[in-house]
Write an enzyme that holds these catalytic residues in place. Structure first.
Site, mmCIF file in Angstrom:
data_model
loop_
_atom_site.group_PDB
_atom_site.id
_atom_site.type_symbol
_atom_site.label_atom_id
_atom_site.label_comp_id
_atom_site.label_asym_id
_atom_site.label_seq_id
_atom_site.Cartn_x
_atom_site.Cartn_y
_atom_site.Cartn_z
ATOM 1 C CG ASP A 195 -8.557 -4.173 -2.871
ATOM 2 O OD1 ASP A 195 -9.739 -3.934 -2.632
ATOM 3 O OD2 ASP A 195 -7.780 -3.335 -3.356
ATOM 4 C CG HIS B 184 -2.089 0.899 1.090
ATOM 5 N ND1 HIS B 184 -2.034 2.245 1.321
ATOM 6 C CD2 HIS B 184 -3.350 0.629 0.684
ATOM 7 C CE1 HIS B 184 -3.223 2.770 1.075
ATOM 8 N NE2 HIS B 184 -4.038 1.817 0.682
#
Ligand code: CMC
Length: 428
Positions: free
Chosen positions: A364, A307
């Protein structure tokens, strides 16, 4: 005395203000740098650039903290519901009972979409990706509300557009799904709550027969809350940037949908399941795929990992992983890709490559397994992310507009040819 930063350029010292946020985040305000020195800053991918101040969401990527309007995501996911969180994001405070009733009523009143919207579906091939359809549908709503094109509308009119988009989104998303399987479109049942109504339009046929498992409603509600906002990510920054030109909220949100579609952003939830299926079909050797992800000459990346801002556990992924176990247990589903996902996570979290680069599972990584257990096809996953992110996009668009922020227009450093004179090469 307020803090300042000094920049030394061409032997000249330039003093710039330092801005401190409520959580003690610091920024050098460079808005006058070019006027004072002739220099701009360069930060490709905005890895180190604050594009705005904002009072909506606080995120500390080093500590793994996420809060909406000050409230920890863990508490909201456990105790709140999606419409209450939407109100919080949009208006800054949790609603009183009467405010929530009024907000819910207003949303319920606007769930229908214009009948002509159905005709769009006739023009698309059956293979059209749901995100492309969603983007077009949301933007096209502006044609049914031409007054929304006026950038100088009253606050009430702007608020009505926000309510309309929030209200119609579940209808549009469920219609995209129904069309993809060739089923008749279902109209909203306004006796149901927001999430149940969405599931009814997606999976129901007739109100009398419709029964939805509360486990599924709860899981869906939680997922929507966890996706509701994430400060200045790619799609939200896009919504703000497009909105800064005074484009209407439908167009601004449609631009956010387009940005979300990419596999490095919201599109990753679809890619994670495709990857897990691929690993399973390949025999389930997770160590082999971890090696591929580390190999610079191999384009494969571990989807759902890493991320831009989290250098610690993504707090949303922690909650989703737990929810994933619960939902599958309660529904009595054993999905072998959940085992593969857990194995991948275990191996990656001990591997020096992932440890050194601080790569952890993101939002996700496990969400798709829940969507799949509920019955959604993989191509619908990013649309479900958009359904959740909608109140965040709208709240950020509203904040940007109310602050009267100027049009977003970055600068560049030109690296092309210097001036040269035209000669006709083609006919020589
Ligand atoms: N698998 C293997 N290596 C990775 C991964 C991954 N998933 N993610 C990052 N790396 C490596 C990358 O190769 C780079 O290595 P090096 O420093 O040796 O060049 C280093 O880690 C830093 O990565 P980056 O690509 O420079 O970092 P970024 O901040 O530009 O990208 C990211 C962040 C999310 C796009 C990236 O981690 C990625 O591609 N992840 C997979 C896609 C994904 O899951 N996206 C969903 C993000 S969460 C949902 C959302 O809010 O959008």
């Amino acid at each position: 005395m307020s803090e300042t930063a000094k920049v030394l350029l061409d032997g000249q010292e330039c003093e710039l203000p330092v801005i401190t946020g409520t959580e003690n985040e610091k920024a050098i305000d460079i808005s006058k740098l070019r006027d004072k020195t002739g220099y701009v800053t360069l930060d490709t991918g905005y890895k180190n650039t604050g594009a705005t101040t904002s009072a909506i969401t606080f995120l500390d990527g080093e500590q793994g903290i996420l809060r909406y309007r000050g409230y920890p995501i863990e508490q909201l996911a456990e105790k709140s519901n999606f419409l209450e969180v939407s109100y919080l994001l949009l208006y800054g405070e949790l609603p009183s009972a009467s405010q929530l009733t009024d907000f819910t009523k207003r949303i319920t009143r606007h769930t229908l979409v214009h009948e002509d919207v159905k005709k769009f579906f006739d023009g698309w091939p059956s293979s059209a990706h749901p995100m492309g359809q969603l983007c077009s549908l949301i933007c096209s709503l502006s044609s049914f509300y031409p007054e929304s094109l006026n950038p100088n509308r009253s606050q009430e009119e702007v608020d009505l557009s926000i309510i309309r988009i929030l209200a119609k989104m579940p209808t549009l998303v469920s219609w995209i799904y129904k069309k993809s399987i060739g089923h008749p479109l279902i109209y909203p049942n306004n006796n149901l709550d927001y999430v149940s109504n969405f599931l009814f339009m997606t999976y129901g046929m007739r109100t009398e027969d419709f029964h939805v498992d509360p486990v599924i409603v709860e899981a869906m509600d939680k997922l929507l809350i966890l996706h509701a906002d994430h400060e200045q990510n790619c799609s939200t920054s896009t919504v703000r940037l497009v909105g800064s030109s005074q484009a209407n909220p439908y167009a601004s949100v449609a631009a956010g949908v387009a940005a979300l579609w990419g596999p490095l952003h919201g599109g990753a939830n679809q890619k994670v399941i495709e990857m897990l299926d691929q690993i399973q079909n390949d025999g389930g050797n997770t160590a082999k795929w971890i090696e591929k992800a580390k190999d610079k000459n191999d384009p494969f990346r571990l989807m759902g990992f890493g991320h831009r801002v989290y250098k610690n556990f993504d707090p949303r992924a922690k909650i989703i992983k737990e929810a994933c176990d619960n939902v599958l247990n309660k529904l009595g589903i054993h999905d072998p890709i959940l085992d593969i996902a857990k194995q991948l996570e275990e191996v990656a979290l001990q591997d020096p490559y992932f440890v050194e680069k601080k790569l952890y599972p993101n939002v996700d990584f496990y969400s798709g397994i829940i969507y799949r257990a509920i019955g959604f096809p993989t191509e619908m996953f990013t649309v479900l992310f958009a359904l959740g992110r909608l109140p965040g996009w709208l709240a950020q668009w509203k904040e940007m507009r109310e602050a009267g922020q100027p049009i977003g227009r970055p600068r560049q450093i030109y690296t092309g040819e210097v001036k040269r004179d035209y000669t006709n090469i083609a006919t020589r």
